[in-house]
Every structure is written in structure tokens, then in C-alpha cells.
Design an enzyme around this catalytic site. Structure first.
Site, PDB file in Angstrom:
ATOM      1  CG  PHE A 122      -7.150   6.437  -2.911  1.00 32.39           C
ATOM      2  CD1 PHE A 122      -8.510   6.917  -3.222  1.00 32.39           C
ATOM      3  CD2 PHE A 122      -6.679   6.725  -1.730  1.00 32.39           C
ATOM      4  CE1 PHE A 122      -9.024   7.739  -2.202  1.00 32.39           C
ATOM      5  CE2 PHE A 122      -7.173   8.019  -0.937  1.00 32.39           C
ATOM      6  CZ  PHE A 122      -8.504   8.191  -1.228  1.00 32.39           C
ATOM      7  CG  ASP A 207       0.490   7.374  -3.273  1.00 27.88           C
ATOM      8  OD1 ASP A 207       0.949   7.256  -2.162  1.00 27.88           O
ATOM      9  OD2 ASP A 207      -0.553   8.217  -3.647  1.00 27.88           O
ATOM     10  CE  LYS A 236      -3.040   5.591   4.166  1.00 32.95           C
ATOM     11  NZ  LYS A 236      -4.157   5.848   4.926  1.00 32.95           N
TER      12      LYS A 236
END
Length: 385
Positions: A122, A207, A236
Site C-alpha cells: 500500500f 516506503d 504519518k
């Protein structure tokens, strides 16, 4: 009737305040929050030093433009590069934007367009980052995506070796697949990544949007595998809830991101940078990372020991305070039952419970959470639903 698009399956819970690992809803009920904004509030809710830094910056200057010198950006970039193997930073507003920047930079720097990523990965929901995501449910209904992405099975060294050739611009990978089930990379797969990228001269993009900023016990998770990526992405936990993202790259990529080649109106504005600098200071200078390793090891070992007595649990896995519990049945009833026990957790796919406590969670709160998880698993009525 809500005026919002119904793009989220929202819980019937409205948080109104929080402190550390605790969250209070509109009816005054206190929850132990092991969602942490989906691995965002790494320093917990309303961390006093982050709050203070943002308050001070609000009184000074919110936003100008990246046409100007912004001292706070330079400070944040220096910390990120000092504590990583990367040399340059581009600031944006989210993980998806950071991944978009990474995709663009890799294509421009190599002159190639083919990028390999992995099933169950993702990387975001923009067209580019969605194209990198190896989950068909994310793609459905949006028509043609970027055509030159190829998805490989994760942790499969042979498939990786077979797929990489001179036409590949980059390999884009998560060290732990978060949304894909909290699945850590094997060391053998990491070694193969290093081998094939060196052999074929393609870039390695990692990532770190969910794994970064201390979540796994190091500032970035790649550090635990002996990897030296060309590009990493972060977001995040970087702002502890303030919207911010970053793409970090090695020096050799600098010529390909010059003035006018990429940009972000709000990326790296003084307010976001105030949050980032406060977060990074806490994470890298306050012995937090060693604490995360110890806490994570205790939780994982406790749950592994428990799983040996519980047939419903397939596997407990993760690193630091990014923990997954794979179940034989759907995890949704367990998530709901834990919410009734005042513990908030997530799923990662249909069968995996995901625990993402703030890194500042106390030992007592961890014990409370583990006990709640054990009690819910022991409730046999939930396991066949």
C-alpha cells in the site's frame, strides 16, 4: 444526513480530547488508543513539547512560500539526513505525496518508467501511488492506472531475481507491509533486493510512511536490514498528527530535482516544520528508540506465548510497536469486542489485528492492552463469526 462523502466506514465514536495513549470520547468514556491515528501520533496525543512548538510558531508565522528561505525546513532536513543514509529532503503534505515524488524522481533520474512493487503493498490513493499499490480492491472503478508497474510476490527472492532487468527504473517496497497484514520483510529478501539493485543499476525506494519515525525501534525500519536505499518516503509519525510528508534521496539524485521540476504549495511550511522539529528532537535524543524495542519485544513475546495456547491465532508478527495478530477467522468481531473493552485497535486485511500504540505508551498500559486481547480471544463466541 451528513454532508460528507461516505468514503470512510466510521465507528460510532467521537473523540474530543486525548493525552498520551488515552483518548476520551464525547460521552466522557476513556479508551486506550492503539490506533494512534493509524501510526501517526507516535508521541501520543497532545504531546506537550510538540504542542508548544506549534503554538509558538502560530504566533510567529504560519505560511509563506517555498520561494523564500525557511530555516525550519533546513533544520528538519539536516536532522533527517544526519540520522539516515540519505542526503536531500523534499517536504510535502502526506505519505501519498511523498510516494508521488519518489515515483517522479525515479523515472526522471533513470530515464526509465518500469517500477516493481509487491502484492498486498500500500503506497497511497493518488493515481501514481495507487498504481504502485499491489491491491486490486484499491484500484477498482478508477480505470487505467500508470501502466508500467509490475507486482511481485512479497518475500519471494526467485520472483524478484526473475523480474529485474535493465528496463527497471526502481523497486518500491515496504520493509513491513502495514495495510497488507503487518508482514515483515525477511533478511534473505532484503539481501536479494540489495543484490539485484546493485547488479542492474535500478533504484531502491523504501516506503517508510508507516514504519518510520521510530515505529519499529529505529528511526527508519530499513536500518534493521542492512539496506541503503536511494529514496525513502516518510509521513504519518513525522508530524505527530500535523499533516506533513517527506521524500529523502541520495546525493546522486540531486540534479534531477532542480527548480521547477517538482513542488508543493504547502509542503514544508513553518507550522509543519515546527511540529517535525519537535518530533524529531524527542525521537532521536530522548532514548525513545531503545524503549520502543524493549516494549515491542515484551508485547510480541507475551502474545506469542499466548498464541501457543490459542488455536485461533495463526501467527504474531511485527517489529517494535507495529504488531500484527493473524487469525483463522475474520478479525472485525475482535476489533469490535476490544472497543467494548475500551481498547482501540485496527485490522490489516480481513484476518489480522493490528496494534499501533503511541511510542510513549506506558508499561502498565501495555499490560492492560495485552490482557484485554487475551480475554477477547478467550471468548469463543467471537471466533466463529
Amino acid at each position: 444526513m451528513s454532508a460528507l462523502f461516505p468514503t470512510y466506514a466510521r465507528w460510532q465514536l467521537e473523540p474530543v480530547s486525548g493525552e498520551g495513549a488515552l483518548l476520551v470520547d464525547s460521552s466522557g468514556v476513556t479508551y486506550l488508543d492503539f490506533v494512534a491515528g493509524i501510526a501517526v501520533c507516535n508521541l501520543g496525543h497532545c504531546h506537550p513539547k510538540v504542542n508548544q512548538a506549534v503554538k509558538e510558531q502560530v504566533e510567529s508565522l504560519w505560511h509563506v512560500s517555498n520561494l523564500f528561505q525557511i530555516k525550519q525546513q533546513e533544520q528538519a532536513a539536516k536532522t533527517l539526513t544526519d540520522y539516515s543514509v540519505l542526503d536531500k529532503v523534499f517536504f510535502c503534505n502526506s505519505g501519498a505525496e511523498a510516494n508521488e515524488a519518489a515515483i517522479k524522481l525515479a523515472r526522471k533520474a533513470t530515464g526509465k518508467h518500469k517500477i516493481l512493487s509487491f502484492h498486498q503493498s500500500f503506497h497511497g490513493r493518488t493515481i501514481g501511488s495507487m498504481s504502485a499499490t499491489g491491491q486490486s480492491k484499491v484500484h477498482e472503478g478508477y480505470g487505467p492506472l500508470l501502466s508500467e508497474f509490475e507486482y511481485l510476490p512479497y518475500n519471494d527472492e526467485n520472483a524478484l531475481s526473475d523480474a529485474v532487468d535493465s528496463e527497471v527504473a526502481a523497486i518500491m517496497v515496504e520493509v513491513i507491509q502495514g495495510e497488507g497484514g503487518v508482514t515483515p520483510m525477511t533478511q534473505a529478501f532484503a539481501d536479494k533486493l540489495k543484490e539485484v539493485t546493485e547488479l542492474h543499476g535500478c533504484l531502491l525506494i523504501i516506503d517508510e510512511v508507516q514504519t518510520g519515525i521510530g515505529r519499529t525501534g529505529t528511526l527508519f525500519a530499513y536500518e534493521q536490514y542492512g539496506l541503503s536505499p536511494d529514496i525513502i518516503t516518510a509521513a504519518k509519525g513525522l508530524g505527530n498528527g500535523f499533516p506533513v510528508g517527506a521524500m529523502l534521496g541520495k546525493e546522486h539524485l540531486t540534479p534531477y530535482f532542480q527548480a521547477g521540476s517538482h513542488g508543493s504549495t504547502f509542503g514544508g511550511n513553518p507550522l509543519a516544520m515546527a511540529a517535525v522539529n519537535a518530533v524529531l528532537k524527542e525521537v532521536v535524543t530522548e532514548n525513545l528508540l531503545e524503549d520502543v524495542k524493549k516494549k515491542g519485544k515484551w508485547v510480541i513475546n507475551e502474545l506469542i506465548d499466548f498464541s501457543k495456547k490459542m488455536d485461533e491465532i495463526v501467527e504474531v508478527r511485527g517489529k517494535g510497536l507495529m504488531i500484527g495478530i493473524e487469525c483463522k477467522h475474520e478479525a472485525a468481531p475482535l476489533v469490535a469486542a476490544l472497543r467494548e473493552q475500551k481498547l482501540l485497535v485496527l485490522q490489516a486485511g480481513p484476518n489480522v489485528l493490528r496494534l499501533l500504540p503511541p511510542l510513549v505508551v506506558t508499561n502498565e498500559q501495555l499490560e492492560q492492552a495485552v490482557e484485554a486481547v487475551k480475554n477477547v480471544f478467550k471468548s469463543s463466541t467471537l471466533l466463529t463469526q
